[in-house]
Motif scaffolding. Structure first.
Motif, PDB file in Angstrom:
ATOM      1  N   PRO A  11       0.813  -1.218   0.000  1.00 49.76           N
ATOM      2  CA  PRO A  11       0.000   0.000   0.000  1.00 49.76           C
ATOM      3  C   PRO A  11       0.849   1.271   0.000  1.00 49.76           C
ATOM      4  CG  PRO A  11      -0.011  -1.020   2.168  1.00 49.76           C
ATOM      5  CD  PRO A  11       0.719  -1.961   1.263  1.00 49.76           C
ATOM      6  N   ALA A  13       2.923   4.454   0.764  1.00 46.50           N
ATOM      7  CA  ALA A  13       3.875   4.855   1.810  1.00 46.50           C
ATOM      8  C   ALA A  13       4.298   3.704   2.739  1.00 46.50           C
ATOM      9  CB  ALA A  13       3.309   6.017   2.634  1.00 46.50           C
ATOM     10  N   SER A  17       9.355   2.375  -2.376  1.00 47.30           N
ATOM     11  CA  SER A  17      10.340   3.085  -3.212  1.00 47.30           C
ATOM     12  C   SER A  17      11.725   3.051  -2.587  1.00 47.30           C
ATOM     13  CB  SER A  17       9.952   4.542  -3.420  1.00 47.30           C
ATOM     14  OG  SER A  17       8.723   4.600  -4.065  1.00 47.30           O
ATOM     15  N   ARG A  39       1.542   7.897 -12.434  1.00 47.43           N
ATOM     16  CA  ARG A  39       1.533   9.325 -12.141  1.00 47.43           C
ATOM     17  C   ARG A  39       1.743  10.145 -13.429  1.00 47.43           C
ATOM     18  NH1 ARG A  39       2.668  10.839  -6.727  1.00 47.43           N
ATOM     19  NH2 ARG A  39       2.608   9.046  -5.332  1.00 47.43           N
ATOM     20  N   ALA A  97      -3.680  10.003 -10.067  1.00 42.08           N
ATOM     21  CA  ALA A  97      -3.051   8.734 -10.473  1.00 42.08           C
ATOM     22  C   ALA A  97      -3.848   7.563  -9.941  1.00 42.08           C
ATOM     23  CB  ALA A  97      -1.611   8.669  -9.955  1.00 42.08           C
ATOM     24  N   SER A  98      -4.327   7.703  -8.733  1.00 44.84           N
ATOM     25  CA  SER A  98      -5.072   6.603  -8.127  1.00 44.84           C
ATOM     26  C   SER A  98      -6.432   6.417  -8.822  1.00 44.84           C
ATOM     27  CB  SER A  98      -5.142   6.838  -6.619  1.00 44.84           C
ATOM     28  OG  SER A  98      -6.352   6.550  -6.063  1.00 44.84           O
ATOM     29  N   ARG A 107      -4.185   0.667 -17.633  1.00 41.95           N
ATOM     30  CA  ARG A 107      -3.347  -0.394 -17.067  1.00 41.95           C
ATOM     31  C   ARG A 107      -2.736  -1.245 -18.177  1.00 41.95           C
ATOM     32  NH1 ARG A 107      -3.777  -0.035 -11.789  1.00 41.95           N
ATOM     33  NH2 ARG A 107      -2.153  -1.620 -11.689  1.00 41.95           N
ATOM     34  N   ARG A 194     -10.668  -1.757  -6.465  1.00 38.82           N
ATOM     35  CA  ARG A 194     -10.950  -1.627  -7.897  1.00 38.82           C
ATOM     36  C   ARG A 194     -11.039  -3.023  -8.512  1.00 38.82           C
ATOM     37  NH1 ARG A 194      -5.075   0.688  -8.703  1.00 38.82           N
ATOM     38  NH2 ARG A 194      -3.943  -1.249  -8.835  1.00 38.82           N
TER      39      ARG A 194
HETATM   40  O1  CDP Z   1       4.553   5.994  -3.538  1.00 38.04           O
HETATM   41  P1  CDP Z   1       3.075   5.859  -3.334  1.00 38.04           P
HETATM   42  O2  CDP Z   1       2.732   4.593  -2.656  1.00 38.04           O
HETATM   43  O3  CDP Z   1       2.452   7.056  -2.694  1.00 38.04           O
HETATM   44  O4  CDP Z   1       2.381   5.817  -4.762  1.00 38.04           O
HETATM   45  P2  CDP Z   1       2.923   5.227  -6.119  1.00 38.04           P
HETATM   46  O5  CDP Z   1       3.530   3.871  -5.893  1.00 38.04           O
HETATM   47  O6  CDP Z   1       3.760   6.251  -6.791  1.00 38.04           O
HETATM   48  O7  CDP Z   1       1.582   4.991  -6.970  1.00 38.04           O
HETATM   49  C1  CDP Z   1       0.690   6.037  -7.296  1.00 38.04           C
HETATM   50  C2  CDP Z   1      -0.670   5.440  -7.649  1.00 38.04           C
HETATM   51  O8  CDP Z   1      -0.547   4.655  -8.855  1.00 38.04           O
HETATM   52  C3  CDP Z   1      -1.235   4.477  -6.591  1.00 38.04           C
HETATM   53  O9  CDP Z   1      -2.093   5.100  -5.664  1.00 38.04           O
HETATM   54  C4  CDP Z   1      -2.002   3.453  -7.426  1.00 38.04           C
HETATM   55  O10 CDP Z   1      -3.338   3.847  -7.585  1.00 38.04           O
HETATM   56  C5  CDP Z   1      -1.345   3.482  -8.775  1.00 38.04           C
HETATM   57  N1  CDP Z   1      -0.525   2.290  -9.061  1.00 38.04           N
HETATM   58  C6  CDP Z   1      -1.146   1.163  -9.561  1.00 38.04           C
HETATM   59  O11 CDP Z   1      -2.352   1.140  -9.705  1.00 38.04           O
HETATM   60  N2  CDP Z   1      -0.423   0.072  -9.912  1.00 38.04           N
HETATM   61  C7  CDP Z   1       0.896   0.063  -9.764  1.00 38.04           C
HETATM   62  N3  CDP Z   1       1.586  -1.015 -10.151  1.00 38.04           N
HETATM   63  C8  CDP Z   1       1.561   1.187  -9.234  1.00 38.04           C
HETATM   64  C9  CDP Z   1       0.820   2.298  -8.875  1.00 38.04           C
END
Ligand code: CDP
Length: 242
Positions: A11, A13, A17, A39, A97-98, A107, A194
């Motif tokens: 999930p 944070a 990364s 993003r 992005a979400s 996707r 989703r």
């Molecule tokens: O770093 P953080 O967890 O805040 O977010 P992120 O990994 O940069 O991802 C941003 C948004 O992209 C997420 O809230 C997901 O909705 C989406 N995402 C996704 O659907 N599938 C992935 N493989 C990566 C991100």
């Protein structure tokens, strides 16, 4: 040729990364931040003025996007040739992005790119659906989790470090922590419920709770597992080369 693939999901944070970047560094693998691709797709839609509900246009805009990620952790994310590294981290783009990532056509376009990168090189790829959808046969799958309050604290620290927030007083910090916790929870809820590729732990993924762990401990745990699955620790070789 398919290289070794390490999938890190979890999930918002939860530490994906930071962990993925440092693990990739230690193993001298390519690091892929799939979230940065969602993003960038969201930012492109925003720039083109596409409505959130227009799924066809969102899919088309994503297919037409040129998204280039840095091979290592640092370096710019390029969208259609220009550096969007800072812009894709704003609250507006984060929320969009979400939303955009719930659209199947979006996707499909991004998963195609993720697979082609992963098939070409050894990589650490982080996201929500890497171990379940993008690479169900990944050599190692890690699912990171952490307490909500801890995740909100990390987000606050990260945004301050990136200069996205000022150094405000205690009251302001408390307010921001509440706001971040709500935002993280809302995104988790959307990502997990989703229909297309929801955030879920693959049955063969190893869950790692990072709440009480230091970054070094997190990284060490994943590197150790990767070595067990056949990766070579190139940390020392790299140090000698540099
Ligand atoms: O770093 P953080 O967890 O805040 O977010 P992120 O990994 O940069 O991802 C941003 C948004 O992209 C997420 O809230 C997901 O909705 C989406 N995402 C996704 O659907 N599938 C992935 N493989 C990566 C991100």
């Amino acid at each position: 040729m398919t290289g070794l693939i390490i999938a890190i999901d979890g999930p918002a944070a939860s530490g994906k990364s930071t962990t993925a970047k440092l693990v990739a560094d230690r193993l001298a693998y390519t690091y892929i931040d799939s979230g940065a691709m969602y993003r960038a797709a969201a930012l492109r839609a925003l720039r083109l003025g596409i409505a959130e509900g227009d799924h066809e246009a969102l899919a088309r805009s994503t297919e037409g996007a040129s998204i280039e990620l840095p091979k290592r952790g640092d370096g710019p994310v390029l969208l259609d040739g220009s550096d969007v590294s800072a812009e894709i981290r704003t609250e507006l783009v984060t929320a969009l992005a979400s939303v955009v990532s719930t659209v199947p056509g979006v996707r499909r376009a991004l998963v195609r790119q993720q697979r082609s990168i992963g098939h070409a090189t050894d990589c650490v790829m982080e996201g929500r659906d890497i171990g379940t959808v993008v690479f169900p046969d990944a050599d190692l799958k890690i699912f990171l989790v952490a307490d909500l309050a801890e995740r909100a604290r990390r987000r606050l620290r990260q945004m301050k470090e990136q200069g996205l927030l000022g150094e405000d007083g205690e009251d302001e910090n408390e307010r921001l922590l509440r706001e971040f916790a709500e935002d993280i929870q809302a995104r988790d809820e959307r990502d997990s419920t989703r229909e297309d590729s929801p955030l879920t732990k693959a049955p063969d993924a190893i869950e790692l709770d990072t709440t009480g762990l230091s970054i070094e401990q997190q990284v060490e745990a994943v590197v150790r597992l990767a070595i067990e699955r056949g990766a070579a620790d190139r940390g020392n070789e790299k140090a000698v080369r540099e």
